[in-house]
Design a protein around this motif. Structure first.
Motif, PDB file in Angstrom:
ATOM      1  N   GLU A   1       0.832  -1.208   0.000  1.00  0.00           N
ATOM      2  CA  GLU A   1       0.000   0.000   0.000  1.00  0.00           C
ATOM      3  C   GLU A   1       0.864   1.255   0.000  1.00  0.00           C
ATOM      4  O   GLU A   1       0.538   2.247  -0.665  1.00  0.00           O
ATOM      5  CB  GLU A   1      -0.936  -0.023   1.209  1.00  0.00           C
ATOM      6  CG  GLU A   1      -2.048  -1.059   1.083  1.00  0.00           C
ATOM      7  CD  GLU A   1      -2.788  -1.285   2.390  1.00  0.00           C
ATOM      8  OE1 GLU A   1      -2.546  -0.516   3.342  1.00  0.00           O
ATOM      9  OE2 GLU A   1      -3.595  -2.234   2.457  1.00  0.00           O
ATOM     10  N   ALA A   2       1.986   1.213   0.720  1.00  0.00           N
ATOM     11  CA  ALA A   2       2.902   2.356   0.714  1.00  0.00           C
ATOM     12  C   ALA A   2       3.504   2.560  -0.669  1.00  0.00           C
ATOM     13  O   ALA A   2       3.675   3.699  -1.133  1.00  0.00           O
ATOM     14  CB  ALA A   2       4.008   2.152   1.751  1.00  0.00           C
ATOM     15  N   LEU A   3       3.830   1.443  -1.361  1.00  0.00           N
ATOM     16  CA  LEU A   3       4.370   1.534  -2.722  1.00  0.00           C
ATOM     17  C   LEU A   3       3.347   2.147  -3.668  1.00  0.00           C
ATOM     18  O   LEU A   3       3.680   3.036  -4.470  1.00  0.00           O
ATOM     19  CB  LEU A   3       4.760   0.135  -3.199  1.00  0.00           C
ATOM     20  CG  LEU A   3       5.218   0.021  -4.656  1.00  0.00           C
ATOM     21  CD1 LEU A   3       6.502   0.814  -4.877  1.00  0.00           C
ATOM     22  CD2 LEU A   3       5.429  -1.441  -5.047  1.00  0.00           C
ATOM     23  N   ILE A   4       2.099   1.701  -3.576  1.00  0.00           N
ATOM     24  CA  ILE A   4       1.042   2.254  -4.432  1.00  0.00           C
ATOM     25  C   ILE A   4       0.835   3.732  -4.125  1.00  0.00           C
ATOM     26  O   ILE A   4       0.654   4.561  -5.033  1.00  0.00           O
ATOM     27  CB  ILE A   4      -0.276   1.479  -4.225  1.00  0.00           C
ATOM     28  CG1 ILE A   4      -0.109   0.037  -4.713  1.00  0.00           C
ATOM     29  CG2 ILE A   4      -1.416   2.160  -4.955  1.00  0.00           C
ATOM     30  CD1 ILE A   4       0.172  -0.113  -6.177  1.00  0.00           C
ATOM     31  N   ALA A   5       0.869   4.085  -2.837  1.00  0.00           N
ATOM     32  CA  ALA A   5       0.701   5.491  -2.454  1.00  0.00           C
ATOM     33  C   ALA A   5       1.795   6.351  -3.062  1.00  0.00           C
ATOM     34  O   ALA A   5       1.531   7.456  -3.565  1.00  0.00           O
ATOM     35  CB  ALA A   5       0.711   5.620  -0.928  1.00  0.00           C
ATOM     36  N   ARG A   6       3.034   5.850  -3.043  1.00  0.00           N
ATOM     37  CA  ARG A   6       4.151   6.612  -3.618  1.00  0.00           C
ATOM     38  C   ARG A   6       3.990   6.756  -5.134  1.00  0.00           C
ATOM     39  O   ARG A   6       4.228   7.824  -5.692  1.00  0.00           O
ATOM     40  CB  ARG A   6       5.466   5.914  -3.275  1.00  0.00           C
ATOM     41  CG  ARG A   6       6.696   6.708  -3.681  1.00  0.00           C
ATOM     42  CD  ARG A   6       7.955   6.225  -2.985  1.00  0.00           C
ATOM     43  NE  ARG A   6       8.236   4.829  -3.290  1.00  0.00           N
ATOM     44  CZ  ARG A   6       8.109   3.826  -2.435  1.00  0.00           C
ATOM     45  NH1 ARG A   6       7.686   4.058  -1.206  1.00  0.00           N
ATOM     46  NH2 ARG A   6       8.385   2.577  -2.784  1.00  0.00           N
ATOM     47  N   GLN A   7       3.569   5.678  -5.795  1.00  0.00           N
ATOM     48  CA  GLN A   7       3.366   5.743  -7.246  1.00  0.00           C
ATOM     49  C   GLN A   7       2.257   6.729  -7.602  1.00  0.00           C
ATOM     50  O   GLN A   7       2.382   7.493  -8.570  1.00  0.00           O
ATOM     51  CB  GLN A   7       3.039   4.352  -7.788  1.00  0.00           C
ATOM     52  CG  GLN A   7       4.207   3.381  -7.726  1.00  0.00           C
ATOM     53  CD  GLN A   7       3.819   1.980  -8.164  1.00  0.00           C
ATOM     54  OE1 GLN A   7       2.637   1.641  -8.264  1.00  0.00           O
ATOM     55  NE2 GLN A   7       4.812   1.145  -8.422  1.00  0.00           N
ATOM     56  N   LEU A   8       1.173   6.709  -6.834  1.00  0.00           N
ATOM     57  CA  LEU A   8       0.078   7.646  -7.095  1.00  0.00           C
ATOM     58  C   LEU A   8       0.524   9.085  -6.867  1.00  0.00           C
ATOM     59  O   LEU A   8       0.178   9.992  -7.637  1.00  0.00           O
ATOM     60  CB  LEU A   8      -1.119   7.318  -6.195  1.00  0.00           C
ATOM     61  CG  LEU A   8      -1.888   6.039  -6.517  1.00  0.00           C
ATOM     62  CD1 LEU A   8      -2.946   5.782  -5.451  1.00  0.00           C
ATOM     63  CD2 LEU A   8      -2.550   6.139  -7.884  1.00  0.00           C
ATOM     64  N   THR A   9       1.301   9.294  -5.813  1.00  0.00           N
ATOM     65  CA  THR A   9       1.762  10.643  -5.496  1.00  0.00           C
ATOM     66  C   THR A   9       2.633  11.205  -6.610  1.00  0.00           C
ATOM     67  O   THR A   9       2.466  12.350  -7.045  1.00  0.00           O
ATOM     68  CB  THR A   9       2.546  10.641  -4.172  1.00  0.00           C
ATOM     69  OG1 THR A   9       1.693  10.166  -3.119  1.00  0.00           O
ATOM     70  CG2 THR A   9       3.015  12.046  -3.816  1.00  0.00           C
ATOM     71  N   THR A  10       3.569  10.384  -7.103  1.00  0.00           N
ATOM     72  CA  THR A  10       4.494  10.881  -8.124  1.00  0.00           C
ATOM     73  C   THR A  10       3.840  10.989  -9.498  1.00  0.00           C
ATOM     74  O   THR A  10       4.342  11.706 -10.357  1.00  0.00           O
ATOM     75  CB  THR A  10       5.726   9.967  -8.231  1.00  0.00           C
ATOM     76  OG1 THR A  10       5.295   8.634  -8.517  1.00  0.00           O
ATOM     77  CG2 THR A  10       6.508   9.978  -6.935  1.00  0.00           C
ATOM     78  N   SER A  11       2.739  10.278  -9.736  1.00  0.00           N
ATOM     79  CA  SER A  11       2.089  10.344 -11.049  1.00  0.00           C
ATOM     80  C   SER A  11       0.991  11.398 -11.120  1.00  0.00           C
ATOM     81  O   SER A  11       0.497  11.692 -12.210  1.00  0.00           O
ATOM     82  CB  SER A  11       1.503   8.974 -11.408  1.00  0.00           C
ATOM     83  OG  SER A  11       0.471   8.613 -10.503  1.00  0.00           O
ATOM     84  N   THR A  12       0.621  11.982  -9.980  1.00  0.00           N
ATOM     85  CA  THR A  12      -0.499  12.923  -9.972  1.00  0.00           C
ATOM     86  C   THR A  12      -0.239  14.125 -10.877  1.00  0.00           C
ATOM     87  O   THR A  12      -1.071  14.473 -11.733  1.00  0.00           O
ATOM     88  CB  THR A  12      -0.783  13.406  -8.534  1.00  0.00           C
ATOM     89  OG1 THR A  12      -1.201  12.293  -7.746  1.00  0.00           O
ATOM     90  CG2 THR A  12      -1.884  14.457  -8.521  1.00  0.00           C
ATOM     91  N   LEU A  13       0.916  14.779 -10.712  1.00  0.00           N
ATOM     92  CA  LEU A  13       1.198  15.976 -11.500  1.00  0.00           C
ATOM     93  C   LEU A  13       1.326  15.672 -12.992  1.00  0.00           C
ATOM     94  O   LEU A  13       0.656  16.320 -13.807  1.00  0.00           O
ATOM     95  CB  LEU A  13       2.465  16.652 -10.969  1.00  0.00           C
ATOM     96  CG  LEU A  13       2.351  17.288  -9.581  1.00  0.00           C
ATOM     97  CD1 LEU A  13       3.712  17.803  -9.122  1.00  0.00           C
ATOM     98  CD2 LEU A  13       1.350  18.438  -9.601  1.00  0.00           C
ATOM     99  N   PRO A  14       2.174  14.693 -13.421  1.00  0.00           N
ATOM    100  CA  PRO A  14       2.272  14.436 -14.860  1.00  0.00           C
ATOM    101  C   PRO A  14       0.972  13.932 -15.475  1.00  0.00           C
ATOM    102  O   PRO A  14       0.664  14.256 -16.623  1.00  0.00           O
ATOM    103  CB  PRO A  14       3.396  13.397 -14.963  1.00  0.00           C
ATOM    104  CG  PRO A  14       3.550  12.828 -13.610  1.00  0.00           C
ATOM    105  CD  PRO A  14       3.151  13.907 -12.657  1.00  0.00           C
ATOM    106  N   ASN A  15       0.183  13.148 -14.724  1.00  0.00           N
ATOM    107  CA  ASN A  15      -1.087  12.664 -15.266  1.00  0.00           C
ATOM    108  C   ASN A  15      -2.072  13.806 -15.467  1.00  0.00           C
ATOM    109  O   ASN A  15      -2.834  13.825 -16.437  1.00  0.00           O
ATOM    110  CB  ASN A  15      -1.698  11.609 -14.349  1.00  0.00           C
ATOM    111  CG  ASN A  15      -0.984  10.278 -14.458  1.00  0.00           C
ATOM    112  OD1 ASN A  15      -0.135  10.094 -15.330  1.00  0.00           O
ATOM    113  ND2 ASN A  15      -1.309   9.342 -13.589  1.00  0.00           N
ATOM    114  N   ALA A  16      -2.061  14.762 -14.543  1.00  0.00           N
ATOM    115  CA  ALA A  16      -2.939  15.928 -14.698  1.00  0.00           C
ATOM    116  C   ALA A  16      -2.572  16.717 -15.948  1.00  0.00           C
ATOM    117  O   ALA A  16      -3.443  17.219 -16.669  1.00  0.00           O
ATOM    118  CB  ALA A  16      -2.843  16.819 -13.462  1.00  0.00           C
ATOM    119  N   VAL A  17      -1.270  16.815 -16.216  1.00  0.00           N
ATOM    120  CA  VAL A  17      -0.827  17.504 -17.431  1.00  0.00           C
ATOM    121  C   VAL A  17      -1.259  16.721 -18.666  1.00  0.00           C
ATOM    122  O   VAL A  17      -1.746  17.286 -19.654  1.00  0.00           O
ATOM    123  CB  VAL A  17       0.707  17.686 -17.417  1.00  0.00           C
ATOM    124  CG1 VAL A  17       1.198  18.213 -18.752  1.00  0.00           C
ATOM    125  CG2 VAL A  17       1.112  18.633 -16.298  1.00  0.00           C
TER     126      VAL A  17
END
Length: 659
Positions: free
Chosen positions: A176-192
């Motif tokens: 769950e911590a790994l998924i949380a980190r992946q979601l956190t780092t992908s939020t900005l580029p995915n929004a773009v």
């Protein structure tokens, strides 16, 4: 306070901060600042602190700021090596017999892998800096979208989920911590990326261009006749000498080497039963599962700018819900559906799944781990608001007995013993090199290992151990190629090193004309063909017609109408060149192109007419699919541009010699 700092990070404020730094250096000493430090990173990312984003980087002031207040994140050699080894195994599995070790081990490939790691780190730093966070519902949603965790759209169940995790060496909390980190780092580029839109007018224009056809007129230029002096020895010798780099052999070296590999080290002693039991007791946590808690919650949201009255009103509502949830016949799921303001979980009865450590805010986590099974907490405050939490299931931890893991402990003992012996032998190897820096055989005798020899190899390629770029780089260094010294140990893998010595060096040499005579003649003809074609192109661009030029060289112009963008006729190279050109317009000189065909031939090309594509036959579904594809392509490009721009906000140092 941080906002005030950000507003005053220039002028007198900056000098006050620098003054404090200088004071600290004067008070505590600066010897550590000037102390020699051996860097071991593969790459390092430096950035100004969050509270002083425009901290200087140049000059004396910048050097002080970088030393004392800038943030620094390193990618270690071990971290890079682990990622690169994983990449190499993936390529090997995909390529099979076509696996190209030289290409995979090249510095270009290593930089590509390192760039991926750098992008991940930079996105993680940027997300932390900008306060990007994910909540439990987003984590749960992402997990439920992973193949294997759901079947036919349904969760596989807690027991099957645990087996899925264990088969991959994961724990629920860690995953769950790994998924949380992946979601956190992908939020900005995915929004773009999601902003990559394609408008109606743009789509129409692109569709017309895609289906556009052109009428062409072209002249194929035949190869020129051989020059009169084509077989003249003096002319050939002159060409041979003037283009020596074409006909020279590559520089090569041959090396002798010895290899030290942890996998080949035999372990003489076996561990005693007590050794294994002691190891088991010291590492007992590895052989058990932690206690797991499954919880649900009801969120009463509190806006970030809420006043005290609003906060208290939300708390009072949460208190009332907690009292209802503790009632004997209470239905917590129904209460969540009716009251929770967490849109991600309210339709799931507030279910959050398994709760691990260090995933949720501290007050929330402490409340969960303080509850007994079936218990309901008092309202707990986080940045989102007030939570009423129920512990729906408590899964006790388990512990494997010593007997079940004895064989594993014995195998690990052998591995650790081999690693210890490898470290000892590595030290002995270095000592042997210092004693015998000019003789690899003497070093090998001291180590009791075999000396091997390679075939000659170039700077760019080699076989066996010479396929490794680090080995070739060492072999072509001055100390090896010229002085023939025994090299330092070269790491070619985890706990695997080679030591080499150059035994033969063959410098680049011009091959005799007799050996390359046919190649010289072919090169002269190909050069003459290109020069002739480029001269005709220049004349055509100055106004001479294709018909006149065709008559001069004894050929007939050809026409081809309705040629599509990806046409294979009359020739793919002609079609490609034609779509680069502007069509002929009255009163203006022709836009002429030169297409290079097979067999050393060329063709002059003009576009005489452009027919826009007819999009009237495209159905709405086809248009929608094409629009989605174009939007995805644009989004991907904008995501890449965003990451590239983000890189510009950081100072990145790469140690290629340590890759």
């Amino acid at each position: 306070m941080l906002e005030r700092i950000r507003e005053h990070t220039s002028g007198w404020f900056a000098w006050v901060v620098i003054g404090l730094i200088i004071f600290a250096m004067a008070f505590f000493g600066i010897e550590q600042y000037f102390q020699t430090r051996i860097d071991t990173y593969s790459a390092k990312i430096e950035s100004p602190p969050t509270w002083w984003r425009d901290a200087p980087s140049d000059g004396a002031t910048g050097r002080l700021a970088r030393a004392f207040v800038w943030d620094s994140v390193e990618i270690s050699q071990a971290e890079f090596r682990e990622r690169f080894d994983r990449y190499r195994e993936q390529v090997r599995a995909r390529a099979g017999d076509a696996y190209d070790a030289e290409q995979v081990e090249s510095i270009e490939t290593k930089r590509l892998v390192l760039d991926g790691l750098l992008d991940e780190k930079i996105l993680e730093i940027a997300a932390q800096r900008d306060g990007v966070a994910v909540d439990a519902s987003q984590i749960r949603k992402a997990i439920l979208e992973i193949d294997g965790i759901t079947q036919d759209g349904e969760f596989i169940g807690e027991d099957a989920y645990k087996i899925w995790l264990q088969s991959r060496g994961l724990t629920a909390a860690g995953f769950e911590a790994l998924i949380a980190r992946q979601l956190t780092t992908s939020t900005l580029p995915n929004a773009v990326a999601e902003s990559g839109l394609v408008g109606d007018a743009e789509l129409e224009s692109l569709l017309k261009l895609q289906q556009e056809t052109r009428d062409l007129r072209f002249v194929e230029i035949p190869p020129p006749a051989l020059p009169a002096d084509a077989t003249n020895d003096a002319a050939l010798a002159e060409w041979h000498s003037a283009n020596a780099e074409r006909y020279s052999t590559e520089e090569t070296v041959t090396i002798s080497y010895l290899e030290l590999d942890v996998a080949s080290i035999a372990v003489a002693s076996e561990p005693t039963e007590q050794d294994l039991r002691d190891r088991y007791e010291s590492e007992k946590g590895r052989f058990g599962t932690e206690e797991e808690r499954v919880a649900a919650h009801i969120l009463i949201a509190v806006p970030a700018d809420a006043d005290d009255a609003a906060i208290e009103a939300a708390r009072s509502k949460a208190v009332g819900i907690a009292e209802q949830a503790r009632a004997e016949s209470a239905d917590f799921a129904a209460l969540a559906a009716a009251n929770s303001e967490d849109l991600g979980t309210k339709d799931l009865g507030g279910d959050l799944g398994t709760i691990g450590k260090d995933v949720f805010p501290k007050p929330f986590e402490e409340a969960v781990f303080a509850l007994s099974e079936g218990g309901v907490s008092d309202p707990v405050r986080t940045d989102q608001g007030w939570h009423v939490i129920k512990l729906t299931q408590l899964v006790a931890g388990s512990q494997q007995p010593f007997e079940a893991v004895r064989d594993q402990l014995a195998a690990e003992f052998g591995e650790s013993e081999r690693e210890r012996l490898f470290n000892e032998k590595s030290g002995t190897l270095v000592d042997a090199i210092l004693r015998e820096p000019n003789s690899l055989p003497a070093v090998a005798r001291a180590m009791d290992v075999e000396v091997k020899t390679t075939e000659p190899f170039t700077r760019a390629a080699g076989d066996s151990v010479a396929a490794i770029e680090a080995v070739r780089a060492a072999a072509y260094s001055r100390s090896q190629k010229d002085d023939r010294l025994v090299s330092d140990p070269i790491e070619i893998g985890p706990n695997q090193v080679v030591v080499l010595q150059v035994t033969e060096h063959a410098p680049s040499a011009l091959r005799p004309l007799a050996e390359v005579r046919d190649q010289v003649q072919a090169d002269r003809l190909a050069t003459a063909a290109r020069e002739r074609a480029e001269a005709l192109l220049e004349r055509a661009r100055k106004g001479e017609t294709l018909d006149a030029l065709a008559t001069e060289i004894g050929v007939v112009p050809q026409d081809s109408n309705g040629v599509a963008r990806q046409a294979g006729f009359p020739d793919p190279a002609i079609a490609t060149e034609a779509f680069r050109l502007l069509p002929i317009e009255a009163g203006k000189p022709s836009d002429v192109g030169l297409a290079e065909l097979s067999g050393g031939r060329f063709a002059l090309v003009v576009a005489t007419k452009v027919t826009p594509g007819d999009t009237s036959t495209l159905t709405p579904d086809v248009r929608s699919q094409i629009r989605a594809q174009l939007a995805q392509m644009r989004g991907d490009m904008e995501r890449q541009a965003f990451v590239k721009a983000l890189r510009g906000q950081f100072e990145i140092k790469v140690a290629e010699e340590r890759l």
